[in-house]
Design an enzyme around this catalytic site. Structure first.
Site, mmCIF file in Angstrom:
data_model
loop_
_atom_site.group_PDB
_atom_site.id
_atom_site.type_symbol
_atom_site.label_atom_id
_atom_site.label_comp_id
_atom_site.label_asym_id
_atom_site.label_seq_id
_atom_site.Cartn_x
_atom_site.Cartn_y
_atom_site.Cartn_z
ATOM 1 C CE LYS A 1 69.891 92.909 56.836
ATOM 2 N NZ LYS A 1 70.683 91.767 56.203
ATOM 3 C CB SER B 1 73.579 93.438 54.530
ATOM 4 O OG SER B 1 73.007 92.338 54.470
ATOM 5 C CB SER C 1 74.249 89.451 54.948
ATOM 6 O OG SER C 1 74.645 90.331 54.160
#
Ligand code: GLN
Length: 491
Positions: free
Chosen positions: A78, A158, A182
Site C-alpha cells: 500500500k 482505503s 480500511s
C-alpha cells in the site's frame, strides 16, 4: 507449468521449496498479470526491476537453503508504507514525488523474511475514504462485477488497491492499513481475507500517519492461512514506535485448523440494523450456523454504545488527522506552491495539495480541537470511546471468545454512486468496523457468500486483545464452510 498466479502463498511456498519454479518465474508471472490489469488501476507504481532483483537474490538464498518464511513470495505494498528509494505518496498530490530515505518497519520485516516487492498500491488519499475514490491517482476498479453488468464497482477503501490486486491475482498478498475499516471493508468487497490486528501488534513506524491512536497495519490475502503467514512477518515489537507492544509473536499459522469447540461466540444485537439487506442478515445467520456446527456456542450479547461509535470516530479520526497532516506545509515533503510570504506558501501548498475529503477532515478536526469546542466534541468523543471499549470488555469478561458480525452493511457499490452530495452516506459504510478501532481490538473479515447480484459479502470476527489466533481459527471455519470466491476475468 503450474498456473503461477492463482496459487496461495502456502502453495507457492511449497513449490519454491520443491524447486518446481523459481521466485523469478513467480515474480515475472505476476508482473505480466499486473501489466495486463492496468484497467483496474490497482498499482500506482510498478517496480519490475526491483522485483526481479529481489527475486534473483532470494532465489540464490533459497538455493543455499537460507530462504526465510516468505522466501520468494511477491507482494504489493500500500502506498501509505514508506519504501526506501521508492516513491511513496499516500496517494496525495501533496507528497508529490516524495522518495523516502527509510523503510517502514512492517515492510522491512517482510523483506527480512524474503518477500519480493512488485510495486506500490493505490489507496484513498491519506487512507481517508471507504471506496478508493479519493486517491489523486484516480479510483481503483473492483475485479468483481454484478452479474450481467459492466458497471465499474469500487473495491472499498482505503486499501482498495491492495484488495483489488489480491483478488485479481496480481500479487499473492498485500500490506494494508486500517483506521476505521480500511482492511476489512475492502476485503469484504473483493472476497479476500483482511486482518486488522490489535492496536500495538504491528509497528506504525514509517507508515504515513492518519489517526495515530487508531491506525494499524495488517495483511490482505486470498485465504485465512495466507493472512496468518503474512501476519507473523508483519507483527512484532519496534522500539521506534512507542505504542508497539513488546510481546512474542505467535506462529499464527498454527491456529489454522485448530478446533473451535466450546468457544463462546457473541452475536451483538445492536448490529442488526434497520434496512439492512436481507442477504446480509442471512449470511450472518449462516456464519453463526457454521461456527455452531464446528462446536462453538452462540450467545446473544449487547454492545449498547455501538450507535455512538460512528459519530465519535468521525470526531477522533479527523482531530488526529488535522494534527498529523500539519506537517505537510511545502517545506519538507513533496509539493511546494510558492507565495509572497512563507504563510502564503503554506496556504497555497495545502490548498493545491490536499483533495476535498482530506480538506474536509482537516477542517472538522481543527474545529473540534479548537478552544471552546475541545471539551464539547473531542473530549466527549474520547469518553464515548472509553464506553465503547468497556462494552467489549464486559462481554469478554463474561467468557465471550469472539464476536461475529457482518463486515459491511452492503456489497460493493458503483464508482461515483455514493457520497457525492452527502459525505455521511460514505461514512455509514464503516458502521460495523469503526467500533473495533475505537476499542483497539483485532478483527478479521472473511469472504462468506454472495448477494443476489453475485457480489461477495464478508463476515467479521472481533477478538480479545492480542488474540488474533482465535480469529484465524474461526476464520478458517468460515472459509472451509463458505468456500473460496474468485472473480471472472474481464480485464
Ligand atoms: N473509511 C474510514 C475513513 O474514511 C476508515 C478509513 C481507514 O480505515 N483508513 O476514515
Amino acid at each position: 507449468m503450474t498456473d503461477l498466479i492463482s496459487m496461495t502463498i502456502a502453495e507457492a511456498r511449497n513449490g519454491l521449496a520443491n524447486k518446481s519454479f523459481t521466485s523469478l518465474e513467480l515474480t515475472d508471472a505476476h508482473l505480466a498479470a499486473i501489466e495486463a490489469a492496468r484497467a483496474l488501476n490497482a498499482f500506482v507504481l510498478e517496480t519490475p526491476d526491483k522485483a526481479r532483483a529481489m527475486a534473483r537474490a532470494i532465489d540464490a538464498k533459497i538455493a543455499k537453503g537460507e530462504g526465510g518464511p516468505l522466501a520468494g513470495i511477491p507482494l504489493g505494498i500500500k502506498d501509505l508504507f514508506a519504501t526506501k528509494d521508492v516513491r511513496t505518496t499516500a496517494c496525495s498530490k501533496i507528497l508529490g514525488n516524495f522518495v523516502p530515505p527509510y523503510e517502514s518497519t512492517v515492510t522491512s520485516q517482510l523483506w527480512r523474511d524474503g518477500a519480493v516487492m512488485l510495486g506500490k498500491l493505490n489507496n484513498d488519499e491519506f487512507a481517508m475514504g471507504s471506496s478508493n475514490e479519493t486517491s489523486c491517482f484516480g479510483p481503483v476498479v473492483n475485479p468483481w462485477r454484478r452479474e450481467g453488468s459492466n458497471t465499474s464497482l469500487v473495491p472499498g477503501g482505503s486499501s482498495g488497491g491492495s484488495a483489488s490486486a489480491v483478488a485479481a491475482l496480481l500479487c499473492m498478498g498485500a500490506t494494508a492499513t486500517d483506521t476505521g475499516g480500511s482492511i476489512r471493508q475492502p476485503a469484504a468487497f473483493t472476497a479476500t481475507v483482511g486482518v486488522k490486528p490489535t492496536y500495538g501488534r504491528c509497528s506504525r513506524w514509517g507508515i504515513v500517519a492518519f489517526a495515530s491512536s487508531l491506525d494499524q497495519a495488517g495483511p490482505i490475502a486470498r485465504t485465512t492461512r495466507d493472512a496468518a503467514i503474512l501476519m507473523r512477518s508483519m507483527a512484532g515489537h519496534d522500539p521506534k514506535d512507542t505504542t508497539s507492544v513488546d510481546r512474542a509473536v505467535p506462529d499464527y499459522e498454527a491456529a489454522i485448523g485448530k478446533s473451535v469447540k466450546g468457544m463462546k461466540i457473541g452475536i451483538p444485537k445492536e448490529y442488526r440494523l434497520d434496512g439492512m439487506p436481507a442477504e446480509v442478515e442471512k449470511l450472518w445467520s449462516e456464519g453463526a450456523a457454521w461456527l455452531k456446527a464446528a462446536g462453538a456456542e452462540l450467545v446473544e450479547i449487547s454492545l449498547p454504545h455501538t450507535k455512538y461509535a460512528l459519530p465519535a470516530y468521525y470526531i477522533v479520526a479527523p482531530a488526529e488527522a488535522s494534527s498529523n497532516l500539519a506537517r505537510y506545509d511545502g517545506v519538507r515533503y513533496g509539493l511546494r506552491v510558492p507565495g509572497r510570504s512563507i504563510g502564503e506558501m503554506y496556504e497555497n501548498t495545502r490548498a493545491e495539495g490536499f483533495g476535498d475529503e482530506v480538506r474536509r477532515r482537516v477542517m472538522i478536526g481543527t474545529y473540534v480541537l479548537s478552544a471552546g469546542y475541545y471539551d464539547a466534541y473531542y473530549l466527549r468523543a474520547q469518553k464515548v470511546r472509553t464506553l465503547i471499549k468497556k462494552d467489549f470488555e464486559d462481554c469478554f469478561a463474561k467468557g465471550v471468545n469472539a464476536i461475529l458480525t457482518p463486515a459491511t452493511p452492503s456489497a460493493a457499490f458503483g464508482i461515483g454512486e455514493k457520497g457525492g452530495a452527502d459525505p455521511v452516506e460514505m461514512y455509514l459504510n464503516d458502521i460495523f468496523t469503526v467500533t473495533v478501532n475505537m476499542a483497539g481490538l483485532p478483527g478479521i473479515a472473511v469472504p462468506a457468500g454472495k448477494d443476489a447480484q453475485g457480489l461477495p459479502l464478508g463476515l467479521q470476527l472481533i477478538g480479545r486483545p492480542f488474540d488474533e489466533e482465535t480469529l484465524f481459527s474461526l476464520g478458517e471455519v468460515v472459509e472451509q464452510a463458505a468456500g473460496r470466491f474468485t472473480p471472472a476475468r474481464w480485464w
